[in-house]
Design a protein around this motif. Structure first.
Motif, PDB file in Angstrom:
ATOM      1  N   TYR A 294      -5.663   7.924  -8.034  1.00 48.93           N
ATOM      2  CA  TYR A 294      -4.449   7.175  -8.345  1.00 48.93           C
ATOM      3  C   TYR A 294      -3.959   7.422  -9.762  1.00 48.93           C
ATOM      4  CZ  TYR A 294      -7.772   3.451  -9.885  1.00 48.93           C
ATOM      5  OH  TYR A 294      -8.790   2.728 -10.460  1.00 48.93           O
ATOM      6  N   PRO A 299      -1.480   7.237  -4.088  1.00 44.45           N
ATOM      7  CA  PRO A 299      -1.492   5.777  -3.950  1.00 44.45           C
ATOM      8  C   PRO A 299      -2.867   5.246  -3.532  1.00 44.45           C
ATOM      9  CG  PRO A 299       0.367   6.734  -2.772  1.00 44.45           C
ATOM     10  CD  PRO A 299      -0.513   7.863  -3.174  1.00 44.45           C
ATOM     11  N   ALA A 358       4.233   8.297   3.381  1.00 45.51           N
ATOM     12  CA  ALA A 358       4.962   7.057   3.116  1.00 45.51           C
ATOM     13  C   ALA A 358       4.671   6.022   4.191  1.00 45.51           C
ATOM     14  CB  ALA A 358       6.458   7.340   3.032  1.00 45.51           C
ATOM     15  N   ASP A 359       4.663   6.459   5.446  1.00 52.77           N
ATOM     16  CA  ASP A 359       4.366   5.534   6.539  1.00 52.77           C
ATOM     17  C   ASP A 359       2.947   4.991   6.416  1.00 52.77           C
ATOM     18  OD1 ASP A 359       6.896   6.030   7.548  1.00 52.77           O
ATOM     19  OD2 ASP A 359       6.207   7.502   9.030  1.00 52.77           O
ATOM     20  N   ALA A 361       1.041   4.723   3.702  1.00 54.99           N
ATOM     21  CA  ALA A 361       0.812   3.915   2.503  1.00 54.99           C
ATOM     22  C   ALA A 361       1.804   2.771   2.369  1.00 54.99           C
ATOM     23  CB  ALA A 361       0.879   4.804   1.264  1.00 54.99           C
ATOM     24  N   ASP A 362       2.648   2.564   3.383  1.00 57.98           N
ATOM     25  CA  ASP A 362       3.626   1.480   3.403  1.00 57.98           C
ATOM     26  C   ASP A 362       4.531   1.543   2.175  1.00 57.98           C
ATOM     27  OD1 ASP A 362       4.934  -0.734   4.426  1.00 57.98           O
ATOM     28  OD2 ASP A 362       3.595  -2.168   3.428  1.00 57.98           O
ATOM     29  N   THR A 363       5.099   2.738   1.952  1.00 59.84           N
ATOM     30  CA  THR A 363       6.036   2.912   0.842  1.00 59.84           C
ATOM     31  C   THR A 363       7.130   3.865   1.308  1.00 59.84           C
ATOM     32  OG1 THR A 363       6.249   3.499  -1.502  1.00 59.84           O
ATOM     33  CG2 THR A 363       4.669   4.789  -0.210  1.00 59.84           C
ATOM     34  N   ILE A 364       7.832   4.500   0.387  1.00 64.55           N
ATOM     35  CA  ILE A 364       8.885   5.452   0.715  1.00 64.55           C
ATOM     36  C   ILE A 364       8.573   6.782   0.037  1.00 64.55           C
ATOM     37  CG2 ILE A 364      10.699   3.766   1.150  1.00 64.55           C
ATOM     38  CD1 ILE A 364      11.668   4.153  -1.710  1.00 64.55           C
ATOM     39  N   HIS A 365       9.066   7.866   0.629  1.00 66.83           N
ATOM     40  CA  HIS A 365       8.735   9.171   0.058  1.00 66.83           C
ATOM     41  C   HIS A 365       9.332   9.364  -1.328  1.00 66.83           C
ATOM     42  CE1 HIS A 365      12.715  10.136   1.530  1.00 66.83           C
ATOM     43  NE2 HIS A 365      12.335  10.339   2.794  1.00 66.83           N
ATOM     44  N   GLU A 367       9.093   7.299  -3.753  1.00 66.17           N
ATOM     45  CA  GLU A 367       8.058   6.887  -4.685  1.00 66.17           C
ATOM     46  C   GLU A 367       6.961   7.937  -4.788  1.00 66.17           C
ATOM     47  OE1 GLU A 367       4.957   3.220  -5.599  1.00 66.17           O
ATOM     48  OE2 GLU A 367       6.023   3.259  -3.692  1.00 66.17           O
ATOM     49  N   LEU A 368       6.584   8.518  -3.672  1.00 66.82           N
ATOM     50  CA  LEU A 368       5.494   9.489  -3.676  1.00 66.82           C
ATOM     51  C   LEU A 368       5.827  10.713  -4.521  1.00 66.82           C
ATOM     52  CD1 LEU A 368       4.520   9.300   0.088  1.00 66.82           C
ATOM     53  CD2 LEU A 368       3.223   8.378  -1.844  1.00 66.82           C
ATOM     54  N   ARG A 371       6.123   9.916  -8.365  1.00 63.98           N
ATOM     55  CA  ARG A 371       4.956   9.425  -9.088  1.00 63.98           C
ATOM     56  C   ARG A 371       3.831  10.446  -9.162  1.00 63.98           C
ATOM     57  NH1 ARG A 371       2.180   4.549  -5.772  1.00 63.98           N
ATOM     58  NH2 ARG A 371       0.839   4.556  -7.609  1.00 63.98           N
TER      59      ARG A 371
END
Length: 387
Positions: A294, A299, A358-359, A361-365, A367-368, A371
């Motif tokens: 991380y 994530p 993203a799916d 880690a329950d986020t959006i691409h 952010e990936l 970061r």
């Protein structure tokens, strides 16, 4: 340097890398530019969405972008310092920004309120330079922009400043809250508010300003929002803002995130893996240690969930993602230290995609890709925008 001194550096470079395909960025830009058949402002903020500010900017311009958009002034000035001469808009401006540097570098700035306009006008008068400004209307996102109550005062003040020669109002714009849900009722409502704002600005005499509203999702799905110019971001990098397959829109993901296995070991059935022993193999197996975590933008929520291509197929991370490393369970498949693993890429070679991550880690691409970094090195392939 001696071979002994070189070895650690070589090991560092081989440990993990983000590979960026410049030709894919240029091709995606060309696809979007052809789709809308009007000027395109390519958004390269946030270090080019994690792909590199300057290489991404040069690639989108090679693909036919007409202008560049960034969030903060420092990004715009970095583009100018690198010799990029295309029109650039910096829109996230608070009090006390170095407006003089923006005007000297021919950077366009966005104005949200009368006090912001007053700051720009003061600098324009002091420097005897005309500021090129975009006025931002808050049409329902409740983020940047002047509200409907404040908009008439802002456009009246801007019209006076334009008459005085202090500013040239070159843009009228806003941002959509639900463009990634094309049927959402707020879209029509925001479009109506935007058109009312434009009408007020035109009536005040601001007749030359380009209208722009469409982000990536709207560029793909909402032609009624294209107006005089579109303003895509994430789609330039080959990611679908609607959450689907980018290939359906003729887009190719430009980023591949990969690493090298640092260690392998056999462990018995039931062995606890990583912090908290949240994973236990059902049978004797081979574990592969991947030296990124991380601190590098992987994530922590990806533990026991996100897929990685290793030893020929996708498999979920085994246990928690740690600060510097995570573990994969590869069963009896052959794997060795130094073997490549892929976190995400285009999917063309069977690797996971950023959307899959993203799916998981329950986020959006978004952010990936923005970061990921840390101790990764970034490597470029392709020639688009390369001198």
């Amino acid at each position: 340097m001696t071979q002994v001194e070189q070895a650690p550096l070589q090991a560092l470079e081989n440990r993990a890398e983000v590979v960026v395909d410049l030709d894919a960025i240029a091709a995606n830009t060309a696809v979007l530019r052809e789709r809308v058949a009007r000027p395109l402002m390519a958004v390269v903020k946030a270090d080019g969405y994690g792909h590199g500010l300057l290489p991404a900017a040069r690639a989108v311009l090679a693909g036919g972008a007409d202008a560049l958009g960034v969030a903060v002034l420092e990004e715009a000035l970095a583009l100018r310092a690198a010799g990029i001469t295309a029109p650039v808009l910096a829109w996230l401006n608070g009090p006390g920004e170095d407006v003089a540097a923006a005007l000297a570098a021919d950077v366009e700035v966005s104005v949200n309120a009368e006090w912001g306009l007053a700051e720009v006008v003061a600098v324009a008068r002091r420097t005897r330079l005309t500021a090129r400004v975009h006025l931002t209307a808050d049409t329902g996102l409740s983020r940047e922009g002047a509200t409907s109550a404040d908009w008439p005062g802002l456009v009246s003040a801007a019209a006076r400043a334009e008459t005085d020669g202090d500013v040239a109002v070159v843009g009228l714009w806003s941002h959509l809250a639900y463009a990634d849900a094309p049927q959402h009722p707020t879209i029509g409502q925001q479009v109506r508010v935007f058109e009312e704002a434009v009408s007020l600005a035109r009536a005040a005499g601001l007749t030359d300003a380009r209208r722009h509203l469409a982000n990536s999702a709207a560029t793909l799905a909402l032609p009624e929002t294209w107006y005089d110019m579109v303003r895509p971001g994430v789609a330039l990098y080959g990611l679908d803002p609607l959450g689907g397959d980018p290939a359906d829109h003729g887009l190719l993901p430009a980023m591949t995130v990969q690493a090298r296995v640092a260690l392998t070991k056999r462990v018995p059935a039931g062995a606890g893996v990583s912090y908290g022993h949240t994973y236990h193999p059902a049978q004797e197996t081979t574990l592969a240690l991947v030296p990124i975590g991380y601190a590098d933008g992987v994530p922590r929520a990806a533990g026991n969930r996100a897929p990685v291509l290793a030893a020929g197929r996708q498999r979920a991370i085994a246990g928690r993602v740690c600060m510097d490393q995570f573990v994969l369970d590869v069963g009896d498949d052959p794997i060795a230290p130094g073997d490549r693993v892929v976190l995400w890429g285009s999917g063309a070679a069977g690797e996971p995609t950023a959307q899959q991550w993203a799916d998981a880690a329950d986020t959006i691409h978004y952010e990936l890709v923005t970061r990921v970094g840390g101790r990764f090195r970034r490597r470029y392939v392709g020639t688009a925008g390369v001198a």
